[in-house]
Design a protein around this motif. Structure first.
Motif: not given
Length: 297
Positions: A40-44, A46-55, A134-147
């Motif tokens: 599920r996290l892998w399916a997200w 694109h969201f992780i990347w776009e959120d990190a890139r935007a911030r 609903s989404f895998p909550r680990a997406a937020l720490p992953l986005s933060f790290t990419v950012r």
């Protein structure tokens, strides 16, 4: 023709009970098994990347100099440490290129510090998002790290330029390419730190008042502005210091950039164990507490 009409699309069937309504629904925020959660996290992704890139590169929006502060602030910090520790306390003795040594330490340690202090608040700051869908909550720490990785690129480039320009001038060499795997291992370490800090702080909010003190001690214990190799005479004591992942990151950067040498296999192995091990442990711990994020306390 029967007078009985069929229910329309918005008509609630009289015979439908609550059991029928709830059939097929599942609670929001459930974690599931680890493999399914990872899918599920892998399916997200694109969201992780776009959120990190935007911030990314957005911390200085609204200021006159803008993203220039991403480079200027670490340089100002390095200037303060140079005056206090390099000139007044003379911790520069035994270090050939103290200016470059200090710039690398001050600039490249801060992302790891931020992974704990700011990373611990990722779930708190994203609570409204957690409650929305609903989404895998680990997406937020992953986005933060990419950012954080994107934010580090301008300061890292500035470090390379400054250590070339400032005397005694570090000469670029092929070992500078080894900073790429060091950078990757550093970001893996930051991810592990963020996952663990965010998970623990969600469980015990009082920790947010302690992370600053802990990372400050870690800062001074990682050889940011002095050399353990010069201070410690015992190889056993130095081997103990080398268990510190913050020290390992700075040591590998300095060896590649300033010494023009390939770091020893032992240092690579120690940092890899810390980075990959902490990321794995943090990921499992974060997944285990998946259902607790976003709850009212």
């Amino acid at each position: 023709m029967s007078a009985r009409s069929e229910p329309g699309p918005w008509t609630w069937p009289v015979t439908m009970g609550w059991e029928d309504v709830c059939t097929g629904l599942s609670p929001v925020g459930t974690r599931g098994d680890l493999v399914g959660y990872t899918r599920r996290l892998w399916a997200w992704r694109h969201f992780i990347w776009e959120d990190a890139r935007a911030r990314a590169l957005a911390s200085q929006r609204g200021t006159v100099l803008g993203n220039t502060w991403l480079v200027v602030r670490p340089m100002l910090d390095a200037s303060v440490f140079f005056v206090v520790f390099g000139l007044l306390l003379d911790t520069s003795s035994g270090i050939d290129n103290y200016v470059a040594y200090l710039i690398i330490g001050v600039t490249l340690f801060q992302p790891m510090q931020r992974a704990v202090t700011a990373g611990s608040q990722v779930m708190v700051s994203g609570r409204n998002l957690l409650r929305s869908f609903s989404f895998p909550r680990a997406a937020l720490p992953l986005s933060f790290t990419v950012r954080g990785a994107i934010d580090l690129l301008p300061p890292l480039a500035a470090v390379a330029v400054l250590i070339i320009l400032l005397p005694p001038h570090a000469a670029p060499g092929w070992t500078w390419l080894l900073t790429v795997p060091v950078f990757v291992l550093q970001q893996a370490l930051c991810l592990g730190l963020t996952l663990v800090a965010a998970c623990l702080t969600t469980a015990l909010p009082d920790l947010r008042n302690l992370w600053g003190f802990a990372t400050r001690f870690w800062y001074f214990a990682s050889g940011v502005f002095f050399s353990f190799e010069t201070i410690l005479g015992s190889s056993q004591a130095l081997a103990l210091v080398e268990l510190n992942p913050g020290y390992l990151v700075l040591r590998l950067y300095r060896t590649c950039l300033l010494d023009g040498q390939v770091p020893s296999l032992r240092l690579w192995a120690l940092l890899a164990v810390w980075s990959l091990g902490l990321s794995a442990v943090g990921y499992v711990l974060f997944w285990w507490r998946e259902e607790s994020y976003g709850r009212e306390r």
